[in-house]
Write a protein that holds these residues in place. Structure first.
Motif, mmCIF file in Angstrom:
data_model
loop_
_atom_site.group_PDB
_atom_site.id
_atom_site.type_symbol
_atom_site.label_atom_id
_atom_site.label_comp_id
_atom_site.label_asym_id
_atom_site.label_seq_id
_atom_site.Cartn_x
_atom_site.Cartn_y
_atom_site.Cartn_z
ATOM 1 N N LEU A 159 57.567 55.710 85.211
ATOM 2 C CA LEU A 159 57.720 54.263 85.103
ATOM 3 C C LEU A 159 58.807 53.744 86.033
ATOM 4 O O LEU A 159 58.664 52.679 86.648
ATOM 5 C CB LEU A 159 58.031 53.874 83.653
ATOM 6 N N SER A 160 59.899 54.494 86.141
ATOM 7 C CA SER A 160 61.014 54.078 87.004
ATOM 8 C C SER A 160 60.612 54.049 88.473
ATOM 9 O O SER A 160 61.140 53.262 89.265
ATOM 10 C CB SER A 160 62.206 55.022 86.816
ATOM 11 N N ASN A 161 59.660 54.905 88.845
ATOM 12 C CA ASN A 161 59.206 54.978 90.233
ATOM 13 C C ASN A 161 57.924 54.188 90.478
ATOM 14 O O ASN A 161 57.249 54.384 91.493
ATOM 15 C CB ASN A 161 59.003 56.444 90.629
ATOM 16 N N LYS A 162 57.615 53.315 89.493
ATOM 17 C CA LYS A 162 56.486 52.378 89.627
ATOM 18 C C LYS A 162 55.167 53.095 89.901
ATOM 19 O O LYS A 162 54.296 52.586 90.616
ATOM 20 C CB LYS A 162 56.751 51.363 90.749
ATOM 21 N N ARG A 163 55.006 54.275 89.335
ATOM 22 C CA ARG A 163 53.736 54.989 89.486
ATOM 23 C C ARG A 163 52.648 54.290 88.691
ATOM 24 O O ARG A 163 52.907 53.722 87.621
ATOM 25 C CB ARG A 163 53.891 56.436 89.011
ATOM 26 N N GLU A 164 51.424 54.321 89.208
ATOM 27 C CA GLU A 164 50.319 53.657 88.512
ATOM 28 C C GLU A 164 49.962 54.442 87.246
ATOM 29 O O GLU A 164 49.494 55.587 87.308
ATOM 30 C CB GLU A 164 49.089 53.545 89.414
ATOM 31 N N ILE A 165 50.197 53.807 86.126
ATOM 32 C CA ILE A 165 49.988 54.470 84.853
ATOM 33 C C ILE A 165 49.818 53.391 83.778
ATOM 34 O O ILE A 165 50.419 52.322 83.872
ATOM 35 C CB ILE A 165 51.182 55.396 84.523
ATOM 36 N N VAL A 166 48.977 53.636 82.810
ATOM 37 C CA VAL A 166 48.842 52.726 81.678
ATOM 38 C C VAL A 166 49.330 53.453 80.434
ATOM 39 O O VAL A 166 48.866 54.558 80.120
ATOM 40 C CB VAL A 166 47.389 52.247 81.487
ATOM 41 N N VAL A 167 50.283 52.854 79.749
ATOM 42 C CA VAL A 167 50.838 53.409 78.518
ATOM 43 C C VAL A 167 50.191 52.680 77.345
ATOM 44 O O VAL A 167 50.065 51.457 77.366
ATOM 45 C CB VAL A 167 52.369 53.239 78.480
ATOM 46 N N VAL A 168 49.775 53.447 76.343
ATOM 47 C CA VAL A 168 49.090 52.857 75.198
ATOM 48 C C VAL A 168 49.842 53.186 73.911
ATOM 49 O O VAL A 168 50.069 54.361 73.592
ATOM 50 C CB VAL A 168 47.642 53.354 75.086
ATOM 51 N N ASP A 169 50.216 52.160 73.196
ATOM 52 C CA ASP A 169 50.889 52.265 71.901
ATOM 53 C C ASP A 169 49.804 52.219 70.818
ATOM 54 O O ASP A 169 49.053 51.253 70.724
ATOM 55 C CB ASP A 169 51.853 51.084 71.757
ATOM 56 N N VAL A 170 49.719 53.273 70.006
ATOM 57 C CA VAL A 170 48.721 53.302 68.930
ATOM 58 C C VAL A 170 49.392 53.533 67.574
ATOM 59 O O VAL A 170 48.791 54.103 66.666
ATOM 60 C CB VAL A 170 47.630 54.367 69.179
ATOM 61 N N ARG A 171 50.642 53.091 67.432
ATOM 62 C CA ARG A 171 51.319 53.283 66.142
ATOM 63 C C ARG A 171 50.508 52.647 65.012
ATOM 64 O O ARG A 171 49.942 51.565 65.172
ATOM 65 C CB ARG A 171 52.727 52.689 66.205
#
Length: 279
Positions: free
Chosen positions: A14-26
């Motif tokens: 995330l700090s290096n702005k890599r393409e990634i989608v984070v999903v919160d499923v709490r």
């Protein structure tokens, strides 16, 4: 197989702005607004929220069990709206190491997506590491998620019955031992387990420090299961089975399938018997 990602690795990406989608499923089975409320109070930067009941499950009236898998095409459309296609790196987290992140992990794998990781330790590990949280709701550019369902990854009631009776597959029940033995049943009208099922409580894929067991320990945990045989994994409604599926695959089992309807679907057929004795 590497299915886990550490909070340090995710923070670096995330700090290096890599393409990634984070999903919160709490989620909390006893408080259905917990996850959405927790997300609004603070989540990992860039994370979207998907709800077990609203997003990760289909209609119980149309499908068997209390948490049936959603329609593949409709779910794929929803993923695309959140900027996820089959080439997107996806990292999923729940509160700690719980059953909800592995549920989405399985669903994505089932639809043909391989670049999917569960965040080791979940939100709790992220907070313990002192990393940033936000209330900002992210916006992702839309993509087209083209599902390629692995039909061999799931089985339904008739297949479970036939294969277990013919000794063509090993059936696992992932619920707590007391529920497996029918001593308690907080959710369903019948208590016990599907005849022939062996009990492997899903939390036992975790070590004493509540982290996932390493590969060697998972080998030992599942040592009595034959690697040359089909393993069908069940639970109450197809959710807590998913950590066991992850654990089995990490231990080198390749012919592992989910019975999505699980015990809640099994007992919806009056003719199906249940057992309370250890297998």
């Amino acid at each position: 197989m590497e299915f886990l990602m550490s909070v340090q690795e995710l923070n670096h990406l995330l700090s290096n702005k890599r393409e990634i989608v984070v999903v919160d499923v709490r989620f909390d089975l006893n408080n259905h607004t917990f996850g959405q409320d927790a997300y609004k109070k603070g989540h990992i930067p860039g994370a979207i929220y998907l709800d077990l009941n609203k997003d990760l499950s289909g209609s119980a009236e149309k499908h068997g069990g209390s948490h049936p898998l959603p329609d593949a095409k409709l779910f794929a459309k929803k993923l695309g709206e959140y900027g996820i296609d089959t080439k997107t790196n996806v990292v999923i987290y729940d509160q700690a190491n719980e059953m909800f992140a592995p549920r989405l992990w399985f669903m994505l794998h089932h639809l043909g997506h391989e670049q999917v990781y569960v965040l080791e330790g979940g939100m709790q590990a992220w907070l313990d590491a002192g990393f940033e949280v936000t209330k900002e709701i992210p916006a992702y550019g839309k993509k087209q998620f083209v599902p390629q369902p692995k039909q061999h990854a799931i089985v339904h009631m008739k297949e479970v019955k036939d294969k277990v009776q013919a000794n063509e597959a090993v059936l696992i029940d992932s619920r707590a031992r007391e529920r497996y033995l029918g001593k308690v049943e907080p959710m369903y009208k019948k208590a016990g387990h599907i005849p022939g099922a062996k009990n492997y409580f899903w939390k036992d894929v975790m070590a004493d420090d509540n982290k996932w067991k390493r590969v060697e320990a998972l080998h030992e945990h599942f040592a009595s299961l034959p690697k040359d045989k089909e393993i069908i994994v069940s639970c109450g409604s197809g959710v807590s089975a998913c950590p066991n599926i992850m654990g089995l695959k990490m231990a080198g089992f390749t012919n592992v399938k989910l019975y999505p309807g699980s015990f809640s679907d099994w007992i919806s057929y009056e003719e199906n018997k249940v057992e309370t004795k250890e297998q």
